[in-house]
Scaffold this motif. Sequence first.
Motif: not given
Length: 135
Positions: A78, A84-85, A88
């Motif tokens: 990310a 955004d995680p 990602a």
Amino acid sequence: MDFDEFTGEVQHRLDMPGTGETVRAIRATLTTLGQRIPEGNAADLAASLPLEIKWYLTGPVAEHGQRFDWQEFVTRVAEIEGADPADAAYHARVIMDVVQSQVPESDFSQLREMLPESEDTENWGSLFEVVDGER
């Protein structure tokens, strides 16, 4: 599959607006994966990928064989990708599915064996959700 076909496939599957974003996602995922797995295994996995894509796994990686978990992998991806995680993590799953379609099954199996499963709901098996979903 050449570089343009590889990135085009990822771009299409992720519905990304441009090549730049797509390449950034590929680079983030494969560079971070290259940091996690041993150098020889990274080279084996990269051997069947386009030259420009290989470089992300085997190029100037800070250090191969680092020990970190799935959550740290997502955090690193990310950060590199600037995403955004959750996005990602999804991007990484799709990219791994495209990688899996290009490499020998034995090399992909070795990769899976290097990334330990655990009882946690968020573990390395999460990286292969798209791959496993198509089986």
